[in-house]
Structure formats: structure tokens, C-alpha cells
Design an enzyme around this catalytic site. Structure first.
Site, PDB file in Angstrom:
ATOM      1  N   HIS A  50       1.266  -0.717  -0.061  1.00 50.75           N
ATOM      2  CA  HIS A  50      -0.022  -0.355  -0.205  1.00 50.75           C
ATOM      3  C   HIS A  50       0.902   1.065  -0.013  1.00 50.75           C
ATOM      4  O   HIS A  50       2.108   1.118   0.760  1.00 50.75           O
ATOM      5  CB  HIS A  50      -0.978   0.087   1.089  1.00 50.75           C
ATOM      6  CG  HIS A  50      -2.107  -0.554   1.052  1.00 50.75           C
ATOM      7  ND1 HIS A  50      -3.639  -0.274   1.586  1.00 50.75           N
ATOM      8  CD2 HIS A  50      -2.042  -2.085  -0.134  1.00 50.75           C
ATOM      9  CE1 HIS A  50      -4.114  -1.565   1.608  1.00 50.75           C
ATOM     10  NE2 HIS A  50      -4.119  -2.464   0.535  1.00 50.75           N
ATOM     11  N   LYS A  60       0.449   0.330  14.973  1.00 49.86           N
ATOM     12  CA  LYS A  60       2.059  -0.276  15.129  1.00 49.86           C
ATOM     13  C   LYS A  60       2.522  -1.149  15.929  1.00 49.86           C
ATOM     14  O   LYS A  60       4.606  -1.594  16.646  1.00 49.86           O
ATOM     15  CB  LYS A  60       2.590   1.226  16.649  1.00 49.86           C
ATOM     16  CG  LYS A  60       2.921   2.558  16.041  1.00 49.86           C
ATOM     17  CD  LYS A  60       4.153   2.723  13.808  1.00 49.86           C
ATOM     18  CE  LYS A  60       3.513   3.035  13.021  1.00 49.86           C
ATOM     19  NZ  LYS A  60       3.982   2.625  11.873  1.00 49.86           N
ATOM     20  N   TYR A  86       3.672   6.850  10.340  1.00 54.51           N
ATOM     21  CA  TYR A  86       2.705   5.175   9.769  1.00 54.51           C
ATOM     22  C   TYR A  86       3.768   4.557   8.920  1.00 54.51           C
ATOM     23  O   TYR A  86       3.726   3.407   9.506  1.00 54.51           O
ATOM     24  CB  TYR A  86       1.829   5.859   8.583  1.00 54.51           C
ATOM     25  CG  TYR A  86       0.889   5.012   8.640  1.00 54.51           C
ATOM     26  CD1 TYR A  86      -0.479   4.472   9.344  1.00 54.51           C
ATOM     27  CD2 TYR A  86       1.232   4.404   7.803  1.00 54.51           C
ATOM     28  CE1 TYR A  86      -0.994   3.420   9.125  1.00 54.51           C
ATOM     29  CE2 TYR A  86      -0.199   2.884   7.206  1.00 54.51           C
ATOM     30  CZ  TYR A  86      -1.357   3.683   8.273  1.00 54.51           C
ATOM     31  OH  TYR A  86      -2.027   1.852   8.281  1.00 54.51           O
ATOM     32  N   TYR A 143      -9.171   5.408   7.248  1.00 57.34           N
ATOM     33  CA  TYR A 143      -9.046   6.086   8.436  1.00 57.34           C
ATOM     34  C   TYR A 143     -10.727   7.165   8.761  1.00 57.34           C
ATOM     35  O   TYR A 143     -10.405   8.841   7.997  1.00 57.34           O
ATOM     36  CB  TYR A 143      -7.708   6.748   8.971  1.00 57.34           C
ATOM     37  CG  TYR A 143      -7.230   5.534   9.249  1.00 57.34           C
ATOM     38  CD1 TYR A 143      -6.270   5.349   9.042  1.00 57.34           C
ATOM     39  CD2 TYR A 143      -7.144   4.845  10.975  1.00 57.34           C
ATOM     40  CE1 TYR A 143      -5.093   3.835   8.248  1.00 57.34           C
ATOM     41  CE2 TYR A 143      -5.664   3.717  10.714  1.00 57.34           C
ATOM     42  CZ  TYR A 143      -5.093   3.303   9.812  1.00 57.34           C
ATOM     43  OH  TYR A 143      -3.915   2.230   9.903  1.00 57.34           O
ATOM     44  N   PRO A 162      -4.308   0.539  18.187  1.00 56.24           N
ATOM     45  CA  PRO A 162      -4.241   0.243  17.265  1.00 56.24           C
ATOM     46  C   PRO A 162      -4.565   0.625  16.191  1.00 56.24           C
ATOM     47  O   PRO A 162      -3.940   0.832  14.982  1.00 56.24           O
ATOM     48  CB  PRO A 162      -4.977  -0.984  17.432  1.00 56.24           C
ATOM     49  CG  PRO A 162      -6.206  -1.239  18.217  1.00 56.24           C
ATOM     50  CD  PRO A 162      -5.431  -0.241  19.466  1.00 56.24           C
TER      51      PRO A 162
HETATM   52  P1  RFL Z   1       1.095 -11.272  21.380  1.00 54.23           P
HETATM   53  O1  RFL Z   1       0.655 -11.659  20.295  1.00 54.23           O
HETATM   54  O2  RFL Z   1       0.448 -11.441  22.526  1.00 54.23           O
HETATM   55  O3  RFL Z   1       1.763 -12.958  21.971  1.00 54.23           O
HETATM   56  C1  RFL Z   1       2.348 -13.273  23.934  1.00 54.23           C
HETATM   57  C2  RFL Z   1       1.864 -15.099  23.423  1.00 54.23           C
HETATM   58  O4  RFL Z   1       2.850 -14.830  24.763  1.00 54.23           O
HETATM   59  C3  RFL Z   1       1.543 -15.770  25.213  1.00 54.23           C
HETATM   60  N1  RFL Z   1       1.449 -16.535  26.995  1.00 54.23           N
HETATM   61  C4  RFL Z   1       1.604 -16.894  27.841  1.00 54.23           C
HETATM   62  N2  RFL Z   1       3.375 -18.667  27.104  1.00 54.23           N
HETATM   63  C5  RFL Z   1       3.986 -18.428  27.981  1.00 54.23           C
HETATM   64  N3  RFL Z   1       2.712 -18.802  29.761  1.00 54.23           N
HETATM   65  C6  RFL Z   1       2.215 -17.514  30.008  1.00 54.23           C
HETATM   66  N4  RFL Z   1       2.345 -17.534  31.229  1.00 54.23           N
HETATM   67  C7  RFL Z   1       2.214 -16.562  28.399  1.00 54.23           C
HETATM   68  N5  RFL Z   1       1.208 -15.892  28.519  1.00 54.23           N
HETATM   69  C8  RFL Z   1       0.669 -15.591  27.360  1.00 54.23           C
HETATM   70  C9  RFL Z   1      -0.072 -15.966  24.016  1.00 54.23           C
HETATM   71  O5  RFL Z   1      -0.503 -16.494  24.442  1.00 54.23           O
HETATM   72  C10 RFL Z   1       0.685 -15.379  23.109  1.00 54.23           C
HETATM   73  O6  RFL Z   1       0.833 -16.297  22.499  1.00 54.23           O
HETATM   74  O7  RFL Z   1       2.389 -10.402  21.565  1.00 54.23           O
HETATM   75  P2  RFL Z   1       3.519 -10.417  20.723  1.00 54.23           P
HETATM   76  O8  RFL Z   1       4.225 -11.593  20.243  1.00 54.23           O
HETATM   77  O9  RFL Z   1       4.427  -9.286  21.222  1.00 54.23           O
HETATM   78  O10 RFL Z   1       2.907  -9.649  19.620  1.00 54.23           O
HETATM   79  C11 RFL Z   1       2.477  -8.136  19.622  1.00 54.23           C
HETATM   80  C12 RFL Z   1       1.378  -8.172  17.866  1.00 54.23           C
HETATM   81  O11 RFL Z   1       0.107  -8.706  18.710  1.00 54.23           O
HETATM   82  C13 RFL Z   1      -0.305  -7.130  19.332  1.00 54.23           C
HETATM   83  O12 RFL Z   1       1.031  -5.930  19.266  1.00 54.23           O
HETATM   84  C14 RFL Z   1      -0.705  -6.359  17.936  1.00 54.23           C
HETATM   85  O13 RFL Z   1      -1.914  -7.557  17.203  1.00 54.23           O
HETATM   86  C15 RFL Z   1      -1.448  -4.915  18.236  1.00 54.23           C
HETATM   87  N6  RFL Z   1      -1.786  -4.847  16.884  1.00 54.23           N
HETATM   88  C16 RFL Z   1      -1.806  -4.486  15.626  1.00 54.23           C
HETATM   89  N7  RFL Z   1      -0.373  -4.440  16.066  1.00 54.23           N
HETATM   90  C17 RFL Z   1       0.185  -3.406  14.251  1.00 54.23           C
HETATM   91  O14 RFL Z   1       1.165  -3.309  14.589  1.00 54.23           O
HETATM   92  N8  RFL Z   1      -0.877  -3.531  13.282  1.00 54.23           N
HETATM   93  C18 RFL Z   1      -1.819  -3.328  13.353  1.00 54.23           C
HETATM   94  O15 RFL Z   1      -2.784  -3.438  12.485  1.00 54.23           O
HETATM   95  C19 RFL Z   1      -3.015  -3.936  14.653  1.00 54.23           C
HETATM   96  N9  RFL Z   1      -3.800  -4.298  14.146  1.00 54.23           N
HETATM   97  C20 RFL Z   1      -3.686  -4.955  16.384  1.00 54.23           C
HETATM   98  C21 RFL Z   1      -4.215  -4.495  16.397  1.00 54.23           C
HETATM   99  C22 RFL Z   1      -3.970  -5.198  17.965  1.00 54.23           C
HETATM  100  C23 RFL Z   1      -5.541  -5.183  17.863  1.00 54.23           C
HETATM  101  N10 RFL Z   1      -5.826  -5.868  19.587  1.00 54.23           N
HETATM  102  C24 RFL Z   1      -7.099  -7.395  19.458  1.00 54.23           C
HETATM  103  C25 RFL Z   1      -5.206  -5.982  20.494  1.00 54.23           C
HETATM  104  C26 RFL Z   1      -5.373  -4.528  16.077  1.00 54.23           C
HETATM  105  C27 RFL Z   1      -6.045  -5.194  17.436  1.00 54.23           C
HETATM  106  C28 RFL Z   1      -7.929  -5.241  17.250  1.00 54.23           C
HETATM  107  C1  PHB Z   2      -6.302  -4.168  10.716  1.00 53.73           C
HETATM  108  O1  PHB Z   2      -6.029  -4.217   9.574  1.00 53.73           O
HETATM  109  O2  PHB Z   2      -6.473  -4.871  11.880  1.00 53.73           O
HETATM  110  C2  PHB Z   2      -5.583  -2.910  11.189  1.00 53.73           C
HETATM  111  C3  PHB Z   2      -5.057  -1.998   9.707  1.00 53.73           C
HETATM  112  C4  PHB Z   2      -4.503  -0.588  10.689  1.00 53.73           C
HETATM  113  C5  PHB Z   2      -4.769  -0.364  12.002  1.00 53.73           C
HETATM  114  C6  PHB Z   2      -5.114  -1.938  12.774  1.00 53.73           C
HETATM  115  C7  PHB Z   2      -5.636  -2.458  12.500  1.00 53.73           C
HETATM  116  O3  PHB Z   2      -4.766   0.971  12.409  1.00 53.73           O
END
Ligand code: RFL
Ligand code: PHB
Length: 398
Positions: free
Chosen positions: A79, A303, A391, A207, A299
Site C-alpha cells: 500500500h 504499530k 506510519y 481512517y 491500534p
Molecule cells: P502476543 O501476540 O500477545 O503473543 C504473546 C504470546 O504469549 C503467550 N503467553 C504465554 N505463554 C506462556 N506462558 C505464559 N504465562 C503466557 N502468557 C501469555 C500468549 O498466549 C501469546 O501467544 O504478543 P507479541 O508476540 O508481543 O505480539 C504483539 C502483537 O500481537 C500486537 O502488538 C498486535 O496485534 C497489535 N495490533 C496491531 N499491530 C500492528 O502492528 N498493526 C496493526 O494493524 C495492529 N492491529 C493490533 C491490531 C491489536 C489488536 N488487538 C486485538 C489488541 C488490531 C487489534 C484489534
Molecule cells: C487491521 O487491518 O487489523 C488494522 C489496520 C490498521 C490499523 C489497525 C488495524 O491501524
């Protein structure tokens, strides 16, 4: 009483098999460093979590270096811009023209799947459904990690522990009280997300700032859309039929986008709270925190996953050079180096959240101020560039 089976050894014990833990394992393996990954959930559960969708160019490069760039390159959607919608109109921010860089839309689920497959193909072990993981001795020179599999307790001795277990994990919670300073902002709203097998409403992400609340139109592929609506914190998924969701989304979009919106049954629907959180420092003795275990961003700026990749890149380099040459300067600099990037990213995510959402208790004045700032943003090359630079992702420090 459960019995403890024979102790084993690894160089780095990685807690958590989310993107941070799996990527660290992969980078270390390629650098000749042995690691064991321990995950509380099953592999299927980890793959079932629908989260991030946007990868910075730097993250794509790191995944390439880790040897998991092939499918990302083939199936990820590059993108070169994003759209900002406000006051009934959409305006494009040309990321590529302003920065020379672009982002890639590729689901976190797919990143995780690729990393899991690479780990399995290399014969590297991940313990899934590891219960009651506990961390010991990381303030000294011989850390130990224990866990339970069924009735059996296991342990691994290691040189270092990498806490990649997310916000609710055990790693950060194991640090002695007083050794950690935390900073937090909880936002007074959440995001209601829907995944549907429908073509995205636009080629680029939208957005939208709207008096009814923020909306985001994202995607996973040309035939799968991801949409989000700002919602109240006490909102319940059960109260949102697909029809209600899409009606509300349409009402927050400009006319042209609303007319183009293709709706269909949701295949996932969930609510996420929004928060900014930072723990300092990111190192205690031989325990290193990475990714969501150390920090959370709302989110809005896309990031969270990208910050996790940046942490892990830095930690992998530091550990590999420690094992290759005995040089610990990378490990010593880890926390400070990461935190500089973390705070810049926390600032950007907070700013974008503040700019785009409707805050409870605010009124028309605040709406006009947001629209004025958005108007300035899309009309000023300097302001658009500041948004675009953040971004697409700030450069890595080393
Ligand atoms: P995770 O993915 O939470 O993984 C951590 C893992 O550790 C396990 N765990 C354990 N294992 C052993 N013993 C324990 N006691 C444990 N406790 C926990 C968990 O089961 C899990 O498997 O963390 P990690 O690897 O640091 O990754 C971070 C990302 O997942 C997170 O920052 C992103 O998903 C945030 N996020 C977004 N980030 C982006 O860069 N771009 C995006 O577009 C974006 N969109 C989002 C998002 C997060 C969202 N939510 C639901 C919070 C959109 C949403 C809606
Ligand atoms: C997503 O596709 O889940 C998404 C994209 C952009 C954002 C957050 C989430 O800023």
C-alpha cells in the site's frame, strides 16, 4: 504431587509463541543460537486470534532476513497511501511520494503461520499448552524456567530468558516490585472489529473521523475485509448484528464509500479495549522483555506488531553477537535503544488516537478542532510528511 522430569538446557528460553517469540526463535536459529519456545495456548488458538494487518517496510525486511518472506512477498498487498475521511470527504496521504517507503497489508495470523511452519521445518521445538510457566534465577547467572505439561513438571536451564508473552504474560509479572516503572493511559472506548469475506470498500485503508465515532476500513486480501468501529467500553458483541454493524459503519463514511460498501456475514467479531502502556526498563539481569510484554499501543497507528518486530530484531542481534564474540554491549544497550523507539511510537499512536476518536464528554468544539487539525494535515506537506514518516515506520537505530 507432580514429579519433575530431567532438566534440560538451552541458550535462550523464549516465553510466548506470538509473533515476537516465534520471530526471535527464527532469527536466533539462523544466527546459530539455540532456543526453546514455551507457549501457554495451543497452536490453533494462537492462529485463531485476529489482530494486526499492517506491516512497516522495515518489518517486511526483517521477516525476509528471518527466511519467512516468501509468501509475504507473493500474497501481501503493498500500500502506497492511506485515506483520511472527515467532514464528509476523503483525502489521500501519499506515503510513497512523501517518504519513498510503503507498508504491506498481511495479517498477523499469516505472519504467525509462516513462522510456525519455518520453525517446524527446521525441526525446532515449541512446547504448546505449557501450563504454569515460572521464571527463576534471572537476577543471577543461571536462570531456570519451569512449566507443567499435564501432570508432569518440566524445567529448562538457560543463559537468558526472553519474555515475549504479551501484556498478560508471566514475564513482566515476575520482575520484583520496585524494579519496574510503568506508564499507562487507558482510553474511554474500544474497537468493535468485524472480519468478512467481502471485497474491501476501497483499495487503500480508510481512517474516518466522524461525530458518531471513529471507523476504520482495512482488509486482509482483495476478497476479505476488516472493519472497525469505535464503541463504548461496556459494549457487548452480542448486541451487534452484522446488519447493525454495517449500518453504523456506513453512517460514519463519506457518501461515495458508503455507497460502495459491500456487506456480508461476519466470520469474526470482537471488541478490543484501547490502551497505551510502557514498562521501563525492558531488561532485568538475564530477563529481556520484548513486544506487548513490555509495551502496548492503541491500534490506531498500526504499530503494535511492528514495535514487537523492532524489539526482537535488536534482541536477536545482541544475543547473536554475545554468543559469537562474547561482546555484551548490544545486550547492555537493548533496553535504552528499544525505549527510544517505543516512546516515539507511543506518542504517534496516542496522537492518532486522540485526533481520530470522539471522546466522551466532548462536544462540537472538540469536533471542529479535530477537523481543523485534519484539514491542516492533509493540506500541509510538512504535516502530511510527519504523519507518513511515522506510519511507514521510523528507521531502525542500528
Ligand atoms: P502476543 O501476540 O500477545 O503473543 C504473546 C504470546 O504469549 C503467550 N503467553 C504465554 N505463554 C506462556 N506462558 C505464559 N504465562 C503466557 N502468557 C501469555 C500468549 O498466549 C501469546 O501467544 O504478543 P507479541 O508476540 O508481543 O505480539 C504483539 C502483537 O500481537 C500486537 O502488538 C498486535 O496485534 C497489535 N495490533 C496491531 N499491530 C500492528 O502492528 N498493526 C496493526 O494493524 C495492529 N492491529 C493490533 C491490531 C491489536 C489488536 N488487538 C486485538 C489488541 C488490531 C487489534 C484489534
Ligand atoms: C487491521 O487491518 O487489523 C488494522 C489496520 C490498521 C490499523 C489497525 C488495524 O491501524
Amino acid at each position: 504431587m507432580s514429579e519433575t522430569t530431567g532438566s534440560r538446557r538451552t541458550q535462550v528460553a523464549i516465553i510466548g509463541a506470538g509473533p515476537a517469540g516465534l520471530l526471535l526463535g527464527q532469527l536466533l536459529a539462523r544466527g546459530g543460537v539455540d532456543a526453546l519456545v514455551l507457549e501457554r495456548q495451543s497452536a490453533a488458538y494462537v492462529l485463531g486470534r485476529i489482530r494486526a494487518g499492517v506491516l512497516e517496510q522495515g518489518s517486511v525486511e526483517v521477516l525476509g532476513e528471518a527466511g519467512v518472506g516468501q509468501r509475504l512477498l507473493a500474497e501481501g498487498l503493498p500500500h502506497e497511501g492511506i485515506e483520511l475521511a472527515f467532514d464528509g470527504e476523503r483525502h489521500r496521504i501519499d506515503l510513497a511520494a512523501l517518504t519513498g517507503r510503503r507498508v504491506t497489508v498481511y495479517g498477523q495470523t499469516e505472519v504467525t503461520r509462516d513462522l510456525m511452519q519455518a520453525r517446524a521445518a527446521a525441526g525446532l521445538r515449541t512446547v504448546y499448552e505449557a501450563a504454569d510457566v515460572s521464571l527463576h534465577g534471572f537476577e543471577g547467572s543461571s536462570p531456570v524456567v519451569r512449566w507443567r505439561e499435564g501432570e508432569r513438571t518440566h524445567e529448562v536451564r538457560c543463559d537468558y530468558i526472553a519474555g515475549c508473552d504479551g501484556f498478560h504474560g508471566v514475564s513482566r509479572a515476575s520482575v520484583p516490585a520496585g524494579a519496574l516503572r510503568t506508564f499507562e493511559r487507558v482510553y474511554p472506548f474500544g474497537w468493535l472489529g468485524v472480519l468478512s469475506d467481502t471485497p474491501p470498500v476501497s483499495d487503500e485503508l480508510i481512517y474516518a473521523n466522524h461525530p458518531r465515532g471513529f471507523a476504520l476500513c482495512s482488509m486482509r486480501s482483495r476478497s476479505r475485509s476488516r472493519y472497525y468501529l469505535q464503541c463504548a467500553l461496556d459494549e457487548r458483541v452480542e448486541n451487534w448484528s452484522d446488519e447493525r454493524f454495517f449500518d453504523e459503519l456506513r453512517s460514519r463514511l463519506d457518501e461515495a464509500a458508503a455507497a460502495r460498501l459491500v456487506t456480508g456475514p461476519s466470520i469474526e467479531k470482537s471488541i478490543a479495549p484501547l490502551r497505551s502502556f510502557v514498562a521501563e526498563p525492558m531488561r532485568f539481569g538475564r530477563l529481556f522483555l520484548a513486544g506487548d510484554a513490555a509495551h502496548i499501543v492503541p491500534p490506531t497507528g498500526a504499530k503494535g506488531l511492528n514495535l514487537a518486530v523492532a524489539d526482537v530484531r535488536s534482541l536477536a542481534r545482541a544475543l547473536i553477537s554475545r554468543y559469537r564474540t562474547g561482546d555484551e554491549t548490544g545486550l547492555d544497550a537493548y533496553s535504552e535503544r528499544c525505549l527510544r523507539r517505543v516512546w516515539k511510537t507511543v506518542r504517534f499512536s496516542w496522537w492518532m488516537t486522540t485526533l481520530m476518536h470522539r471522546f466522551p464528554g466532548t462536544g462540537d468544539f472538540d469536533q471542529r478542532i479535530q477537523e481543523a487539525e485534519l484539514g491542516y494535515l492533509v493540506g500541509s506537506k510538512a504535516a502530511s510528511t510527519a504523519l507518513a514518516e511515522n506510519y511507514v515506520g521510523l528507521p531502525f537505530e542500528d
